[in-house]
Write a protein that holds these residues in place. Structure first.
Motif, PDB file in Angstrom:
ATOM      1  N   PHE A  53      47.379  30.740  45.280  1.00 25.94           N
ATOM      2  CA  PHE A  53      46.675  31.990  44.960  1.00 25.94           C
ATOM      3  C   PHE A  53      46.994  32.738  43.593  1.00 25.94           C
ATOM      4  CE2 PHE A  53      45.274  31.756  49.288  1.00 25.94           C
ATOM      5  CZ  PHE A  53      43.956  31.736  49.094  1.00 25.94           C
ATOM      6  N   LYS A  54      48.284  32.745  43.094  1.00 26.48           N
ATOM      7  CA  LYS A  54      48.982  33.234  42.108  1.00 26.48           C
ATOM      8  C   LYS A  54      47.970  33.468  40.887  1.00 26.48           C
ATOM      9  CE  LYS A  54      53.059  34.680  39.676  1.00 26.48           C
ATOM     10  NZ  LYS A  54      52.172  35.603  38.629  1.00 26.48           N
ATOM     11  N   PRO A  55      47.669  32.251  40.166  1.00 23.75           N
ATOM     12  CA  PRO A  55      46.869  32.050  39.220  1.00 23.75           C
ATOM     13  C   PRO A  55      45.415  32.825  39.119  1.00 23.75           C
ATOM     14  CG  PRO A  55      47.767  29.925  39.701  1.00 23.75           C
ATOM     15  CD  PRO A  55      47.871  30.770  40.773  1.00 23.75           C
ATOM     16  N   LEU A  56      44.831  32.638  40.397  1.00 23.32           N
ATOM     17  CA  LEU A  56      43.476  33.512  40.698  1.00 23.32           C
ATOM     18  C   LEU A  56      43.662  34.941  40.724  1.00 23.32           C
ATOM     19  CD1 LEU A  56      40.574  33.262  41.488  1.00 23.32           C
ATOM     20  CD2 LEU A  56      41.233  33.132  43.747  1.00 23.32           C
ATOM     21  N   LEU A  57      44.856  35.434  41.295  1.00 27.77           N
ATOM     22  CA  LEU A  57      45.021  36.836  41.360  1.00 27.77           C
ATOM     23  C   LEU A  57      45.365  37.409  40.146  1.00 27.77           C
ATOM     24  CD1 LEU A  57      47.006  37.092  44.874  1.00 27.77           C
ATOM     25  CD2 LEU A  57      44.390  37.496  44.530  1.00 27.77           C
TER      26      LEU A  57
ATOM     27  N   LYS B   1      43.951  40.705  35.653  1.00 32.21           N
ATOM     28  CA  LYS B   1      43.656  41.084  34.168  1.00 32.21           C
ATOM     29  C   LYS B   1      41.987  41.335  33.954  1.00 32.21           C
ATOM     30  CE  LYS B   1      47.245  37.910  32.653  1.00 32.21           C
ATOM     31  NZ  LYS B   1      47.455  36.744  31.575  1.00 32.21           N
ATOM     32  N   ALA B   2      41.076  40.609  34.613  1.00 31.45           N
ATOM     33  CA  ALA B   2      39.724  41.142  34.484  1.00 31.45           C
ATOM     34  C   ALA B   2      39.390  42.686  34.937  1.00 31.45           C
ATOM     35  CB  ALA B   2      38.773  39.920  35.097  1.00 31.45           C
ATOM     36  N   MET B   3      40.211  42.956  36.083  1.00 30.79           N
ATOM     37  CA  MET B   3      39.958  44.311  36.499  1.00 30.79           C
ATOM     38  C   MET B   3      40.517  45.161  35.663  1.00 30.79           C
ATOM     39  SD  MET B   3      39.594  45.890  39.691  1.00 30.79           S
ATOM     40  CE  MET B   3      39.809  44.425  40.654  1.00 30.79           C
TER      41      MET B   3
ATOM     42  N   ASN C 250      39.557  49.375  31.563  1.00 28.80           N
ATOM     43  CA  ASN C 250      39.946  50.060  30.298  1.00 28.80           C
ATOM     44  C   ASN C 250      38.795  50.193  29.399  1.00 28.80           C
ATOM     45  OD1 ASN C 250      42.803  50.516  30.822  1.00 28.80           O
ATOM     46  ND2 ASN C 250      43.345  48.193  30.114  1.00 28.80           N
ATOM     47  N   GLU C 251      37.872  49.118  29.457  1.00 31.88           N
ATOM     48  CA  GLU C 251      36.555  48.997  28.525  1.00 31.88           C
ATOM     49  C   GLU C 251      35.711  50.205  28.993  1.00 31.88           C
ATOM     50  OE1 GLU C 251      35.232  45.175  29.252  1.00 31.88           O
ATOM     51  OE2 GLU C 251      36.606  44.169  28.045  1.00 31.88           O
TER      52      GLU C 251
ATOM     53  N   LEU D  53      43.111  51.362  46.890  1.00 30.70           N
ATOM     54  CA  LEU D  53      43.210  51.287  45.487  1.00 30.70           C
ATOM     55  C   LEU D  53      43.673  50.236  44.992  1.00 30.70           C
ATOM     56  CD1 LEU D  53      43.282  53.345  42.935  1.00 30.70           C
ATOM     57  CD2 LEU D  53      45.711  53.696  43.458  1.00 30.70           C
ATOM     58  N   ILE D  54      42.949  49.487  44.059  1.00 31.65           N
ATOM     59  CA  ILE D  54      43.395  48.227  43.514  1.00 31.65           C
ATOM     60  C   ILE D  54      43.535  48.238  42.112  1.00 31.65           C
ATOM     61  CG2 ILE D  54      41.886  46.877  45.415  1.00 31.65           C
ATOM     62  CD1 ILE D  54      39.674  46.882  43.545  1.00 31.65           C
ATOM     63  N   PHE D  55      43.229  49.428  41.320  1.00 28.69           N
ATOM     64  CA  PHE D  55      43.904  49.541  40.072  1.00 28.69           C
ATOM     65  C   PHE D  55      44.030  51.277  39.782  1.00 28.69           C
ATOM     66  CE2 PHE D  55      43.057  50.481  35.446  1.00 28.69           C
ATOM     67  CZ  PHE D  55      43.759  49.582  35.226  1.00 28.69           C
TER      68      PHE D  55
END
Length: 86
Positions: A34-38, A43-45, A50-51, A65-67
């Motif tokens: 799961f680590k690579p997927l998470l 990173k996308a989140m 930020n964008e 809260l996830i970010f």
């Protein structure tokens, strides 16, 4: 009778130890897979946050809260207030 009881207890302890080892290996493998997927999702989140100028992002289904933007981290301020070295 006592010998049989002792043998059964030994076997039970052996089975319990094996069960713990299997669960530990399973947890390790799950984390490995799961680590690579998470990492990719995190990173996308972060990029999307930020964008779009989001300081906080919550999972609406669980209200967790996830970010959070790093600028909101008050750990250093709290440590200073408590007299704890950073």
């Amino acid at each position: 009778y006592e010998a049989q009881t002792a043998k059964l207890q030994e076997e039970q302890a052996s089975i319990a130890k094996y069960e713990q080892e299997v669960y530990a290996k399973l947890a390790q493998k799950r984390e490995e897979l799961f680590k690579p997927l998470l990492d990719k999702v995190n990173k996308a989140m972060e990029a999307v946050s930020n964008e779009n100028g989001f300081a906080l992002v919550f999972d609406s289904s669980s209200r967790i809260l996830i970010f959070a933007d790093e600028s909101l981290d008050v750990t250093k301020l709290v440590k200073t207030k408590l007299g704890i070295a950073n």
